[in-house]
Design a protein around this motif. Structure first.
Motif, PDB file in Angstrom:
ATOM      1  N   PRO A 115       0.825  -1.228   0.000  1.00  0.00           N
ATOM      2  CA  PRO A 115       0.000   0.000   0.000  1.00  0.00           C
ATOM      3  C   PRO A 115       0.852   1.268   0.000  1.00  0.00           C
ATOM      4  O   PRO A 115       0.491   2.254  -0.655  1.00  0.00           O
ATOM      5  N   ARG A 116       1.985   1.244   0.721  1.00  0.00           N
ATOM      6  CA  ARG A 116       2.859   2.425   0.752  1.00  0.00           C
ATOM      7  C   ARG A 116       3.395   2.736  -0.653  1.00  0.00           C
ATOM      8  O   ARG A 116       3.421   3.891  -1.079  1.00  0.00           O
ATOM      9  N   VAL A 119       0.675   4.151  -3.042  1.00  0.00           N
ATOM     10  CA  VAL A 119       0.429   5.574  -2.766  1.00  0.00           C
ATOM     11  C   VAL A 119       1.596   6.410  -3.279  1.00  0.00           C
ATOM     12  O   VAL A 119       1.412   7.431  -3.962  1.00  0.00           O
ATOM     13  N   ALA A 120       2.836   5.972  -3.000  1.00  0.00           N
ATOM     14  CA  ALA A 120       4.022   6.726  -3.428  1.00  0.00           C
ATOM     15  C   ALA A 120       4.061   6.846  -4.949  1.00  0.00           C
ATOM     16  O   ALA A 120       4.284   7.941  -5.487  1.00  0.00           O
ATOM     17  N   THR A 121       3.819   5.745  -5.653  1.00  0.00           N
ATOM     18  CA  THR A 121       3.912   5.745  -7.118  1.00  0.00           C
ATOM     19  C   THR A 121       2.841   6.648  -7.733  1.00  0.00           C
ATOM     20  O   THR A 121       3.128   7.435  -8.646  1.00  0.00           O
ATOM     21  N   THR A 123       1.512   9.167  -6.270  1.00  0.00           N
ATOM     22  CA  THR A 123       1.848  10.542  -5.897  1.00  0.00           C
ATOM     23  C   THR A 123       2.974  11.103  -6.769  1.00  0.00           C
ATOM     24  O   THR A 123       2.851  12.202  -7.316  1.00  0.00           O
ATOM     25  N   PHE A 124       4.071  10.339  -6.932  1.00  0.00           N
ATOM     26  CA  PHE A 124       5.170  10.936  -7.718  1.00  0.00           C
ATOM     27  C   PHE A 124       4.852  11.002  -9.212  1.00  0.00           C
ATOM     28  O   PHE A 124       5.382  11.858  -9.915  1.00  0.00           O
TER      29      PHE A 124
END
Lengths: 143, 158
Positions: A115-116, A119-121, A123-124
């Motif tokens: 999940p982290r 979300v990171a992918t 977002t960036f």
């Protein structure tokens, strides 16, 4: 759409997948390039050697590409050096604060459905699209 | 020695994959991120292919008791979505978008004598160093806040 416009990217992506999962299969490690690079800035321990060799492998692969497929490294994008420096600084700081980059989050993490990393992918990628919008549209790419 | 050879070999194969995929051409990255302009979808195929290959082989790999050349698998277990994760990714994405470069392709391009890649990698190390200073400061501030709370709690009890 031409055949090569997706077949070649698919083969390239498969090689990236094989290499990154190879580091898990052989060494038990996540192939997160930003994390591995920052590991080179820590105190040198027995666990630093594989990181050094991995980075040397990437660099050696660059030499090999230059010999067999130089078109892969012949970029025509023009960005001023101060902008490149600003971008590099943001990438260095951002990947440490966000615990990863395109390889660690984008490939290894997304493939594990972390999940982290999802979300990171997201977002960036969104933030990158916004940055391109600003540089290309507002400044006409001349920065 | 064998884990070192495999780490090196993995790096070489990854560099070739990045080159073939077009990831070492910043204009391809910018084209992929340019969703409102002339969008170049080819990197979506790269990511899809890499993720499917990783996902399948990762599941098979996890059936092994240990890695081929090492003793333990180091897989991140955190699941918490933090402010640091989101803000860090926002900052990274901004740098990625304005340069078309991310860490791995920049290292691959470095050896081609590319000045942009050289400046990028040097600045990236600078950014990582700046983060370490920021992180130390953040840790000390958290420690001070914890100490203050402890003092307040203790004085209330007295």
């Amino acid at each position: 759409m031409e055949l090569t416009s997706y077949v070649v990217p698919l083969i390239g992506g498969a090689l990236i997948g094989l290499a990154t999962v190879g580091l898990m299969l052989f060494n038990g490690k996540i192939a997160g390039v930003s994390g591995i690079l920052s590991g080179l800035m820590q105190r040198f321990t027995a666990d630093t050697w594989w990181k050094v060799l991995f980075i040397m492998g990437l660099a050696a692969g660059g030499v090999l590409l230059q010999l067999i497929y130089p078109a892969a490294l012949a970029s025509t994008l023009t960005r001023s050096l101060p902008l490149i420096a600003l971008g590099g600084f943001l990438v260095g700081f951002g990947t440490r604060l966000g615990s990863g980059c395109t390889s660690g989050h984008g490939v290894c993490g997304v493939a594990r459905l972390s999940p982290r990393s999802l979300v990171a992918t997201a977002t960036f990628t969104a933030s990158g699209a916004l940055a391109v919008l600003i540089v290309s549209r507002l400044f006409g790419g001349a920065m | 020695m064998r884990p070192l050879f495999s780490a090196f070999g993995v790096g070489v194969v990854m560099a070739l994959g990045l080159g073939l995929a077009g990831m070492t051409l910043p204009e391809k990255i910018v084209g992929f991120l340019d969703v409102t302009g002339k969008w170049d979808p080819s990197l979506a195929f790269v990511l899809l292919s890499a993720v499917v290959v990783y996902g399948v082989i990762f599941r098979l790999t996890m059936r092994r008791p240990k890695p081929v050349f090492d003793e333990t698998f180091s897989v991140p277990m955190r699941r918490d979505i933090t402010g640091s994760l989101v803000v860090g990714s926002l900052i990274f994405g901004a740098g990625w978008g304005i340069t078309g470069l991310c860490p791995a392709p920049a290292l691959v391009s470095l050896t081609a004598g590319n000045v942009s890649a050289l400046v990028f990698v040097a600045a990236m190390f600078g950014g990582m160093f700046a983060f370490r200073i920021f992180d130390n400061y953040r840790a000390r501030a958290a420690e001070r806040a914890a100490t203050r709370r402890l003092i307040e709690v203790t004085s209330e009890q007295v």
